[in-house]
Design a protein around this motif. Structure first.
Motif, PDB file in Angstrom:
ATOM      1  N   GLN A 103       0.822  -1.207   0.000  1.00 44.14           N
ATOM      2  CA  GLN A 103       0.000   0.000   0.000  1.00 44.14           C
ATOM      3  C   GLN A 103       0.860   1.263   0.000  1.00 44.14           C
ATOM      4  OE1 GLN A 103      -3.138   0.168  -0.473  1.00 44.14           O
ATOM      5  NE2 GLN A 103      -3.859   2.126   0.306  1.00 44.14           N
ATOM      6  N   LEU A 104       1.864   1.277   0.847  1.00 47.87           N
ATOM      7  CA  LEU A 104       2.686   2.475   0.977  1.00 47.87           C
ATOM      8  C   LEU A 104       3.634   2.675  -0.193  1.00 47.87           C
ATOM      9  CD1 LEU A 104       3.498   2.373   4.801  1.00 47.87           C
ATOM     10  CD2 LEU A 104       1.869   3.845   3.610  1.00 47.87           C
ATOM     11  N   THR A 105       4.218   1.586  -0.683  1.00 45.77           N
ATOM     12  CA  THR A 105       5.220   1.742  -1.732  1.00 45.77           C
ATOM     13  C   THR A 105       4.630   1.726  -3.144  1.00 45.77           C
ATOM     14  OG1 THR A 105       5.676  -0.655  -1.748  1.00 45.77           O
ATOM     15  CG2 THR A 105       7.018   0.734  -0.289  1.00 45.77           C
ATOM     16  N   GLN A 106       3.608   0.900  -3.387  1.00 47.52           N
ATOM     17  CA  GLN A 106       3.065   0.801  -4.734  1.00 47.52           C
ATOM     18  C   GLN A 106       1.877   1.727  -4.972  1.00 47.52           C
ATOM     19  OE1 GLN A 106       2.540  -3.206  -6.254  1.00 47.52           O
ATOM     20  NE2 GLN A 106       4.138  -4.010  -4.912  1.00 47.52           N
ATOM     21  N   PRO A 111       9.167   5.499  -1.377  1.00 50.94           N
ATOM     22  CA  PRO A 111      10.367   4.696  -1.643  1.00 50.94           C
ATOM     23  C   PRO A 111      10.555   3.631  -0.560  1.00 50.94           C
ATOM     24  CG  PRO A 111      10.840   7.039  -1.928  1.00 50.94           C
ATOM     25  CD  PRO A 111       9.468   6.938  -1.303  1.00 50.94           C
ATOM     26  N   VAL A 112      11.006   2.448  -0.953  1.00 53.03           N
ATOM     27  CA  VAL A 112      11.156   1.342  -0.009  1.00 53.03           C
ATOM     28  C   VAL A 112      12.095   1.716   1.131  1.00 53.03           C
ATOM     29  CG1 VAL A 112      11.946  -1.040   0.277  1.00 53.03           C
ATOM     30  CG2 VAL A 112      10.637  -0.405  -1.754  1.00 53.03           C
ATOM     31  N   GLU A 113      13.167   2.457   0.818  1.00 51.40           N
ATOM     32  CA  GLU A 113      14.113   2.822   1.864  1.00 51.40           C
ATOM     33  C   GLU A 113      13.478   3.757   2.907  1.00 51.40           C
ATOM     34  OE1 GLU A 113      15.089   5.332  -1.865  1.00 51.40           O
ATOM     35  OE2 GLU A 113      14.520   3.254  -1.366  1.00 51.40           O
ATOM     36  N   VAL A 114      12.541   4.591   2.438  1.00 49.02           N
ATOM     37  CA  VAL A 114      11.824   5.455   3.383  1.00 49.02           C
ATOM     38  C   VAL A 114      10.923   4.608   4.275  1.00 49.02           C
ATOM     39  CG1 VAL A 114      10.130   7.323   3.621  1.00 49.02           C
ATOM     40  CG2 VAL A 114      11.910   7.465   1.870  1.00 49.02           C
ATOM     41  N   TYR A 115      10.223   3.651   3.652  1.00 51.04           N
ATOM     42  CA  TYR A 115       9.372   2.749   4.433  1.00 51.04           C
ATOM     43  C   TYR A 115      10.200   2.017   5.484  1.00 51.04           C
ATOM     44  CZ  TYR A 115       6.884  -1.550   5.622  1.00 51.04           C
ATOM     45  OH  TYR A 115       6.322  -2.597   6.315  1.00 51.04           O
ATOM     46  N   ASN A 116      11.347   1.493   5.083  1.00 54.78           N
ATOM     47  CA  ASN A 116      12.195   0.767   6.026  1.00 54.78           C
ATOM     48  C   ASN A 116      12.650   1.656   7.175  1.00 54.78           C
ATOM     49  OD1 ASN A 116      12.061  -1.698   4.672  1.00 54.78           O
ATOM     50  ND2 ASN A 116      13.795  -1.198   3.334  1.00 54.78           N
ATOM     51  N   SER A 117      12.932   2.921   6.873  1.00 54.77           N
ATOM     52  CA  SER A 117      13.395   3.830   7.914  1.00 54.77           C
ATOM     53  C   SER A 117      12.288   4.197   8.900  1.00 54.77           C
ATOM     54  CB  SER A 117      13.958   5.117   7.285  1.00 54.77           C
ATOM     55  OG  SER A 117      12.911   5.905   6.726  1.00 54.77           O
TER      56      SER A 117
END
Length: 220
Positions: A103-106, A111-117
């Motif tokens: 939901q957040l990335t697609q 960006p995946v790196e933002v999600y991971n952070s």
């Protein structure tokens, strides 16, 4: 833009809307109008923009007959409604679920790196809300489906279409029926609430009644 005219129109829609228990079965909502109602549900707010819902529109007479014995709160509205919507809530929406990542990335383009952070912040958010069990997570999703339902009912009222929210149902039995029909995915959803839409068979017997503003609002 005439703000006063808009306010009058909005309040008029709220006064028009009432819990319609029985609809005129000869009157059907047009496809265009019902798509508009669904669109207001789709565009509704949700926590984190997670959209933890699914709208199942039950138009099959056979399906409605199967559902009828399980929905005591819709004895008159289920067989007469132009459109009958079962709103499902997403289950297991944890801070690290694959759905949230998608939901957040697609959908939202994060960006995946933002999600991971942000994972630790999401974990803290879930902890603060005590979202620590399957039941708590489902209840949280279900609360949000009511935002979508409210918006759909208000949108319907704006264009002269009646509605009725429904909570009188056998939860386990309806979930079992929905699962049998493959509507819950891979145990991804659970029943939240139902809503009937159509055109009233009878006018309300009395005007809308509510507590006065000073009884329910406090400025501090």
């Amino acid at each position: 833009m005439d703000i006063e005219a808009i306010k009058t129109e909005v309040l008029s829609a709220f006064h028009f809307r009432h819990a319609t228990k029985e609809f005129d079965p000869t009157k059907k909502i047009s496809d265009e109008d019902f798509r508009f109602i669904l669109e207001t549900g789709r565009l509704s707010p949700s926590s984190g923009g997670n959209e933890p819902w699914k709208f199942v529109v039950v138009q099959s007479p056979e399906f409605r007959r199967e559902l009828a014995p399980l929905v005591s709160g819709a004895m008159r509205s289920l067989p007469t409604a132009s459109h009958f919507v079962i709103i499902l809530a997403r289950k297991g929406l944890t801070h690290d679920s694959s759905y949230l990542l998608e939901q957040l990335t697609q959908v939202h383009g994060m960006p995946v790196e933002v999600y991971n952070s942000m994972k630790q912040a999401y974990a803290q958010f879930y902890d603060d809300l005590h979202l620590d069990s399957e039941r708590a997570l489902l209840d949280w999703s279900s609360k949000q489906t009511y935002l979508a339902m409210g918006n759909m009912m208000t949108a319907a009222a704006h264009i002269g279409i009646d509605s009725c929210p429904i909570e009188g149902f056998e939860m386990d039995a309806v979930n079992e029926l929905l699962d049998k029909k493959g509507l819950l995915g891979n145990d991804e959803f659970g029943l939240s609430v139902m809503t009937a839409f159509g055109y009233r068979a009878n006018e309300p017997k009395r005007a809308k009644s509510r507590r006065p503003m000073e009884n329910i609002v406090q400025f501090v």
